[in-house]
Design a protein around this motif. Structure first.
Motif, PDB file in Angstrom:
ATOM      1  N   HIS A 250      15.383   2.070  -2.088  1.00 57.00           N
ATOM      2  CA  HIS A 250      15.709   3.471  -2.345  1.00 57.00           C
ATOM      3  C   HIS A 250      16.541   3.562  -3.630  1.00 57.00           C
ATOM      4  O   HIS A 250      17.656   3.039  -3.700  1.00 57.00           O
ATOM      5  CB  HIS A 250      16.491   4.074  -1.178  1.00 57.00           C
ATOM      6  CG  HIS A 250      16.755   5.534  -1.326  1.00 57.00           C
ATOM      7  ND1 HIS A 250      15.835   6.502  -0.968  1.00 57.00           N
ATOM      8  CD2 HIS A 250      17.817   6.201  -1.832  1.00 57.00           C
ATOM      9  CE1 HIS A 250      16.329   7.695  -1.222  1.00 57.00           C
ATOM     10  NE2 HIS A 250      17.530   7.545  -1.760  1.00 57.00           N
ATOM     11  N   PHE A 274       7.659   8.213  -0.284  1.00 55.29           N
ATOM     12  CA  PHE A 274       8.713   7.508   0.428  1.00 55.29           C
ATOM     13  C   PHE A 274       8.532   5.998   0.275  1.00 55.29           C
ATOM     14  O   PHE A 274       7.419   5.507   0.034  1.00 55.29           O
ATOM     15  CB  PHE A 274       8.687   7.861   1.917  1.00 55.29           C
ATOM     16  CG  PHE A 274       9.358   9.157   2.249  1.00 55.29           C
ATOM     17  CD1 PHE A 274      10.735   9.291   2.132  1.00 55.29           C
ATOM     18  CD2 PHE A 274       8.618  10.247   2.686  1.00 55.29           C
ATOM     19  CE1 PHE A 274      11.364  10.492   2.449  1.00 55.29           C
ATOM     20  CE2 PHE A 274       9.238  11.444   3.011  1.00 55.29           C
ATOM     21  CZ  PHE A 274      10.614  11.566   2.879  1.00 55.29           C
ATOM     22  N   GLU A 275       9.614   5.274   0.431  1.00 53.87           N
ATOM     23  CA  GLU A 275       9.542   3.815   0.428  1.00 53.87           C
ATOM     24  C   GLU A 275       8.686   3.356   1.615  1.00 53.87           C
ATOM     25  O   GLU A 275       8.759   3.930   2.702  1.00 53.87           O
ATOM     26  CB  GLU A 275      10.950   3.218   0.536  1.00 53.87           C
ATOM     27  CG  GLU A 275      11.865   3.568  -0.630  1.00 53.87           C
ATOM     28  CD  GLU A 275      12.445   4.975  -0.571  1.00 53.87           C
ATOM     29  OE1 GLU A 275      13.022   5.422  -1.591  1.00 53.87           O
ATOM     30  OE2 GLU A 275      12.313   5.642   0.470  1.00 53.87           O
ATOM     31  N   THR A 276       7.876   2.335   1.405  1.00 49.16           N
ATOM     32  CA  THR A 276       6.978   1.868   2.461  1.00 49.16           C
ATOM     33  C   THR A 276       7.387   0.528   3.048  1.00 49.16           C
ATOM     34  O   THR A 276       6.875   0.144   4.102  1.00 49.16           O
ATOM     35  CB  THR A 276       5.532   1.748   1.925  1.00 49.16           C
ATOM     36  OG1 THR A 276       5.516   0.872   0.786  1.00 49.16           O
ATOM     37  CG2 THR A 276       4.992   3.106   1.527  1.00 49.16           C
ATOM     38  N   LYS A 282      15.027   4.902   3.875  1.00 45.93           N
ATOM     39  CA  LYS A 282      14.147   5.923   3.296  1.00 45.93           C
ATOM     40  C   LYS A 282      14.839   7.279   3.197  1.00 45.93           C
ATOM     41  O   LYS A 282      14.184   8.318   3.147  1.00 45.93           O
ATOM     42  CB  LYS A 282      12.858   6.005   4.117  1.00 45.93           C
ATOM     43  CG  LYS A 282      12.099   4.668   4.117  1.00 45.93           C
ATOM     44  CD  LYS A 282      11.036   4.572   5.171  1.00 45.93           C
ATOM     45  CE  LYS A 282      10.345   3.216   5.122  1.00 45.93           C
ATOM     46  NZ  LYS A 282      11.244   2.102   5.503  1.00 45.93           N
ATOM     47  N   GLN A 336       9.529   7.496   8.208  1.00 45.72           N
ATOM     48  CA  GLN A 336       9.328   8.882   7.816  1.00 45.72           C
ATOM     49  C   GLN A 336       7.969   9.370   8.310  1.00 45.72           C
ATOM     50  O   GLN A 336       6.976   8.646   8.203  1.00 45.72           O
ATOM     51  CB  GLN A 336       9.406   9.034   6.295  1.00 45.72           C
ATOM     52  CG  GLN A 336      10.801   8.898   5.723  1.00 45.72           C
ATOM     53  CD  GLN A 336      11.664  10.119   5.995  1.00 45.72           C
ATOM     54  OE1 GLN A 336      11.166  11.181   6.336  1.00 45.72           O
ATOM     55  NE2 GLN A 336      12.982   9.957   5.830  1.00 45.72           N
TER      56      GLN A 336
END
Length: 379
Positions: A250, A274-276, A282, A336
């Motif tokens: 992030h 979003f970060e995966t 996140k 998320q």
């Protein structure tokens, strides 16, 4: 030459990588210098550091609903002042009629952020059509006025006694975030020539040391035939900003810096994936930004880290206390439901303490500091 005291160390229960792979059931709090640019430490806590039960004193986080401010008339000098210090002045302007005069800010560069509406902007350098989502940077001393196509709401950010520049983009190169070729300039086009030819008397209202002077001309002084040079207004829309992203980490707000000035920066939050990475957080991490006051103006979309916030609101988080995501957002720290954010917002990080103006106080959400515990009244 100075050098930070810098001895990286891991003590007790901690993750070796910041903002990722936290011990189960914990949250992270960052203590940082120089607004995310300097050295930092990531503390691991068993509970959110915003779980206070009461707050007493002037340092509390504050929120203001600019949509509750009254219309301000057809001059930026009538705009409602929100926050200010010696280097930065923020005003919110609801403009409901075209300007019948020109203005000039002799106190510093003026950055207009168009929250709503459309207009034609005429200035020394020519003509620009402007609309919601536009940043318009007007160098100090520029004469300008607006002809409205529809009522407008604008956030005005003055670099008092200073100038705006672009950030150093470092390793990612000059074309990152936005290519400078995306900046639009005013043109001496037919619309500009037509307004120059209108006969009559024109006033120029000049602001210096926050006091107004009026100069009257028997003609329209926006009558330039041409120009060349590297000092001029520029415009870019938030839809043209391409944010830096990392699927495994992030990124801090400093990665989204759009303009820099003397002792403050302007950043822009725009939709991004979003970060995966399963271990990456996140949501914005809890942090102590102990060198800067943080201000966010919420433009449009779903503000995923905040509860009770809608477009047209402003939050102020003074330096000196820990803050971070609201409870609903914290519940989605690692997973998320959506693939990407859906928000546009303008952030101002000010190195010097900001004063809250009387007008902002009339539109304050008094219970904002309680919003980390439960859904508080927005009255």
């Amino acid at each position: 030459m100075r050098k930070w005291i810098h001895i990286p160390h891991v003590e007790g229960l901690a993750s070796r990588q910041a903002h990722a792979d936290l011990p189960p059931g914990t949250v992270e709090r960052e203590l940082g210098k120089e607004g995310f640019f300097g050295p930092s430490t990531q503390m691991i806590h068993p509970r959110p550091p915003t779980d206070w039960t009461s707050w007493d004193g002037p340092l509390r986080p504050r929120a203001f609903d600019c949509t509750k401010l009254p219309p301000d008339g057809a001059s930026p000098w009538q705009a409602s002042e929100l926050l200010h210090n010696a280097h930065c002045r923020m005003r919110f302007w609801t403009c409901v009629a075209s300007m019948d005069h020109l203005v000039r800010n002799a106190d510093g560069d003026e950055l207009l952020f168009i929250h709503a509406g459309r207009a034609e902007l005429y200035c020394d350098y020519g003509h620009l059509s402007i609309e919601a989502g536009d940043y318009v940077l007007l160098p100090r001393g520029t004469m300008w006025r607006l002809e409205l196509a529809e009522p407008m709401q604008l956030l005005l950010i003055e670099a008092t006694n200073g100038s705006y520049q672009l950030p150093d983009k470092g390793l990612v190169g000059e074309h990152a975030i936005f290519d400078a070729a995306m900046l639009d300039l005013p043109r001496i086009d037919e619309a500009f020539k037509a307004q120059s030819a209108v006969a009559g008397e024109w006033r120029v209202v000049i602001k210096r040391r926050n006091l107004l002077s009026v100069v009257t001309y028997p003609y329209n002084p926006l009558d330039a035939l041409g120009w060349h040079g590297s000092l001029h207004p520029v415009r870019i829309n938030v839809r043209d900003i391409r944010p830096l992203t990392s699927h495994r980490y992030h990124l801090p707000p400093s990665a989204h810096t759009t303009f820099v000035a003397n002792r403050f920066v302007v950043c822009t939050f725009v939709p991004r994936p979003f970060e995966t990475d399963p271990g990456a957080i996140k949501v914005p991490f809890f942090h102590n930004n102990d060198d800067y006051d943080e201000v966010i103006f919420y433009h449009s979309g779903d503000f995923f880290s905040r509860d009770g916030i809608h477009p047209g609101m402003v939050t102020l988080h003074p330096c000196g206390f820990t803050h971070g995501p609201h409870p609903k957002a914290l519940g989605k720290m690692l997973v998320q439901p959506k693939l990407a954010t859906d928000e546009y917002a303008v952030m101002i990080d000010a190195r010097d303490a900001l004063e809250v103006s009387d007008a902002a106080g009339t539109a304050e959400w008094a219970g904002y500091h309680q919003s980390w515990q439960a859904v508080a009244s927005t009255a």
